[in-house]
Design an enzyme around this catalytic site. Structure first.
Site, short mmCIF file in Angstrom:
data_model
loop_
_atom_site.label_atom_id
_atom_site.label_comp_id
_atom_site.label_asym_id
_atom_site.label_seq_id
_atom_site.Cartn_x
_atom_site.Cartn_y
_atom_site.Cartn_z
CD GLU A 56 73.64 68.79 33.62
OE1 GLU A 56 73.83 69.74 34.41
OE2 GLU A 56 72.53 68.35 33.33
NE ARG A 91 62.31 74.03 29.92
CZ ARG A 91 62.29 74.46 31.18
NH1 ARG A 91 61.17 74.90 31.74
NH2 ARG A 91 63.38 74.43 31.92
CG ASP A 99 72.25 73.42 32.03
OD1 ASP A 99 71.85 72.60 32.88
OD2 ASP A 99 73.15 74.25 32.28
P1 ITT Z 1 68.09 67.96 33.88
O1 ITT Z 1 68.13 66.49 34.18
O2 ITT Z 1 67.37 68.27 32.59
O3 ITT Z 1 69.42 68.66 33.99
P2 ITT Z 1 67.33 69.60 36.15
O4 ITT Z 1 66.02 69.76 36.86
O5 ITT Z 1 68.55 69.29 36.94
O6 ITT Z 1 67.08 68.55 34.99
P3 ITT Z 1 68.49 72.10 35.14
O7 ITT Z 1 69.85 71.78 35.64
O8 ITT Z 1 68.33 72.61 33.77
O9 ITT Z 1 67.51 70.87 35.25
O10 ITT Z 1 67.72 73.12 36.06
C1 ITT Z 1 68.30 73.81 37.09
C2 ITT Z 1 67.32 74.05 38.18
O11 ITT Z 1 66.44 75.08 37.74
C3 ITT Z 1 66.46 72.83 38.54
O12 ITT Z 1 66.38 72.76 39.95
C4 ITT Z 1 65.11 73.14 37.95
O13 ITT Z 1 64.07 72.65 38.76
C5 ITT Z 1 65.11 74.67 37.91
N1 ITT Z 1 64.33 75.10 36.76
C6 ITT Z 1 64.61 74.88 35.45
N2 ITT Z 1 63.61 75.35 34.68
C7 ITT Z 1 62.69 75.87 35.52
C8 ITT Z 1 61.42 76.45 35.33
O14 ITT Z 1 60.87 76.59 34.13
N3 ITT Z 1 60.75 76.85 36.41
C9 ITT Z 1 61.26 76.71 37.64
N4 ITT Z 1 62.44 76.14 37.92
C10 ITT Z 1 63.15 75.72 36.86
#
Ligand code: ITT
Length: 185
Positions: A36, A168, A65
């Site tokens: 990433e 989302r 993301d």
């Molecule tokens: P990936 O493997 O898909 O990257 P990730 O959890 O690291 O999974 P992201 O980098 O997209 O995903 O997310 C960044 C942070 O934001 C991560 O800590 C998520 O838990 C949080 N996040 C993403 N979508 C969320 C949602 O709908 N509600 C609450 N927190 C969210």
């Protein structure tokens, strides 16, 4: 049709499954490490991530993301949301917001979808506020400290309701429009 959801986050897969099942799309959770890039632009992270996954020979997938952009923190944690969640967590966000009057924040979700040789990249947003304390035990990540209506957090509402207003959910609706325009569904 089956689409792989390439993520380390099962919470995302559940939300996609709920929204896309009615279009005959089945989601398969796949954990596949990919680089990433660190930039301040979610779409750039997604486009570079898709390039890296396609270079591994994988097709027909979704990556996502997402980030929480807090107004009073000049957009922090934003693209660093995953790191912030792992390190300071929700208590850390609440501490940074102690005594801060402007509670405004925005969730953003950028989806990259490779399907039938086509590339679709869409971004959904949801505005709300950072609460004063953690509330609720549903959802994941920042859900207990984010409220879209100023009354209940995303961790206190059913997934259907979260999807109907969330970053989302909004991104998935744009994805569905694009899949229809491309005659994939
Ligand atoms: P990936 O493997 O898909 O990257 P990730 O959890 O690291 O999974 P992201 O980098 O997209 O995903 O997310 C960044 C942070 O934001 C991560 O800590 C998520 O838990 C949080 N996040 C993403 N979508 C969320 C949602 O709908 N509600 C609450 N927190 C969210």
């Amino acid at each position: 049709m089956k689409l792989k959801v390439i993520t380390s986050n099962p919470g995302k897969v559940a939300e996609y499954q709920k929204e896309l099942a009615e279009y005959g799309i089945d989601m398969e959770h796949v954990r596949l490490p990919y680089d990433e890039v660190q930039t301040s632009d979610l779409e750039e992270v997604v486009n570079k991530g898709m390039d890296a996954i396609i270079a591994q020979g994988v097709r027909d997938f979704i990556i996502d993301d997402s980030g929480l952009f807090v107004d009073a923190l000049k957009g922090f944690p934003g693209v660093w949301s995953a790191y912030a969640q792992k390190t300071i967590g929700n208590p850390g966000i609440l501490r940074l917001m102690e005594g801060v009057e402007d509670r405004g924040a925005e969730f953003r979700c950028c989806i990259g979808c490779d399907v039938m040789g086509k590339r679709i990249v869409v971004t959904g947003k949801c505005r709300g506020v950072i609460t004063d304390s953690e509330q609720g035990d549903g959802g994941f990540g920042f859900d207990p400290v984010f409220s879209h209506d100023g009354e209940r957090t995303f961790a206190e509402i059913p997934m259907d309701e979260k999807n109907s207003v969330s970053h989302r959910g909004n991104a998935v609706r744009l994805l569905i429009d694009a899949l229809k325009a491309e005659k994939v569904i």
